[in-house]
Enzyme design. Structure first.
Site, PDB file in Angstrom:
ATOM      1  N   GLU A  30      -0.148   4.888   0.753  1.00 41.50           N
ATOM      2  CA  GLU A  30      -0.330   6.168   2.020  1.00 41.50           C
ATOM      3  C   GLU A  30      -0.445   5.338   3.383  1.00 41.50           C
ATOM      4  OE1 GLU A  30      -3.508   9.112   0.990  1.00 41.50           O
ATOM      5  OE2 GLU A  30      -3.533   7.900  -1.107  1.00 41.50           O
ATOM      6  N   ASN A  66      -8.930  -1.069   3.156  1.00 38.31           N
ATOM      7  CA  ASN A  66      -9.036  -1.524   1.664  1.00 38.31           C
ATOM      8  C   ASN A  66      -7.561  -2.334   1.523  1.00 38.31           C
ATOM      9  OD1 ASN A  66      -7.234   0.529   2.192  1.00 38.31           O
ATOM     10  ND2 ASN A  66      -7.364   1.495  -0.041  1.00 38.31           N
ATOM     11  N   ASP A  80       0.922  -0.928  -0.116  1.00 38.28           N
ATOM     12  CA  ASP A  80       0.131  -0.074   0.088  1.00 38.28           C
ATOM     13  C   ASP A  80       1.071   1.171  -0.090  1.00 38.28           C
ATOM     14  OD1 ASP A  80      -2.374   1.585   0.323  1.00 38.28           O
ATOM     15  OD2 ASP A  80      -2.011   1.545   2.523  1.00 38.28           O
TER      16      ASP A  80
END
Lengths: 200, 200
Positions: free
Chosen positions: B9, B155, B7
């Protein structure tokens, strides 16, 4: 989202086996996928010669470490990475590619790997998958990427055909002639212009 | 062949929307996927606030250009790229990510893109695909890659679950608690150790 897929040898770096053939003085090792479209046949031939000459993985790695990338390849590859995503799709082996990837500032590379015995003898190889270059393009398209592909050899044709757009790069005369359906670029400047057209 | 998917951020760079929220003085923009698991809901909410405040893409890009990557993130990302292939899987937008990718020495990034009007108004966004992170992992596995994945948010859970191995990284307390099935690393040193274990 756009992605650019490039072949490695003959496009960004010299042909590894040709370089090793010259360094080791074994002319038979200069055959590449440009000459022999059947990759498995070509690899069996190469491994057989290595074993007959008692040449091991470290012998090849030593030669590769002294190789330079092609003139302008680093600048070209950096320019592509500022514009789009770059994945190098190669039939080479992780064990060979690493020092060259360092010289290209570590772009992403999808390739194959070798089977190596404890004494460094190359006993075989593992293809990541059958038709690895074409399957990778299919997978990127399934991820809703628009794909541009370029390469110089027989083993790049299916990749270029599968991509949304693409071209040959510095391909030998026979491939240019037989696959005149694809345009062929001969300078990084022209290849970057093709990529820019695709990205617009 | 191995591949590490991270990922962006909260892992390698600060949360872009939180940074923009602080820079613009609009606290509502600090909601992230950590707070709101429904990404479409979150994005509609954000675009609505931007339009109400007459904030356009260049306003956000100006803030992003001044952002730094997280301390140690460049060194960590370089270390991963020397060991394996690295692909960043993010729900951010190409139009946001570019200056941050430059600061990370251009790793490969698969993400989304914005719809932008001529005057710079963000009118919408294009998800590359539904469940983009998980689908990317599936596609890499279909390419016979062994995949390690790490992230910090709601997510990222499907991506970590789909990968051959993976962990959380600096996840908020609630996610750690609800998904204690995944280990959670809090330093790049520990995350790199996990990756090394996977690569062995």
């Amino acid at each position: 989202m756009n992605i650019v897929c490039l072949d490695l040898e003959g496009v960004l770096v010299p042909e590894i086996w040709i370089t090793f053939s010259q360094a080791s003085g074994i002319p038979e090792l200069s055959r590449t996928t440009r000459d022999e479209p059947d990759y498995n046949k070509l690899m069996s031939f190469r491994l057989d010669i290595l074993n007959k000459n008692n040449l091991k993985l470290p012998d090849i790695q030593r030669v590769i470490s002294s190789m330079k990338v092609l003139p302008g390849a680093l600048e070209f590859s950096n320019a592509v990475r500022e514009r789009s995503q770059l994945i190098i799709l190669s039939d080479t082996f992780e064990e060979f590619a690493k020092p060259l990837m360092a010289k290209l500032a570590w772009p992403s590379l999808f390739c194959n790997s070798l089977k190596v015995a404890d004494d460094g003898t190359i006993t075989g190889y593992k293809l990541r998958q059958h038709n690895g270059k074409r399957e990778a393009i299919k997978a990127f398209k399934a991820m809703n990427m628009r794909v541009f592909a370029a390469g110089d050899s027989f083993n790049d044709l299916a990749m270029i055909r599968e991509a949304d757009s693409g071209c040959l790069f510095r391909a030998p005369d026979q491939i240019r002639k037989d696959y005149s359906i694809f345009s062929c670029m001969d300078t990084f400047e022209d290849l970057l212009a093709e990529i820019d057209k695709f990205l617009k």
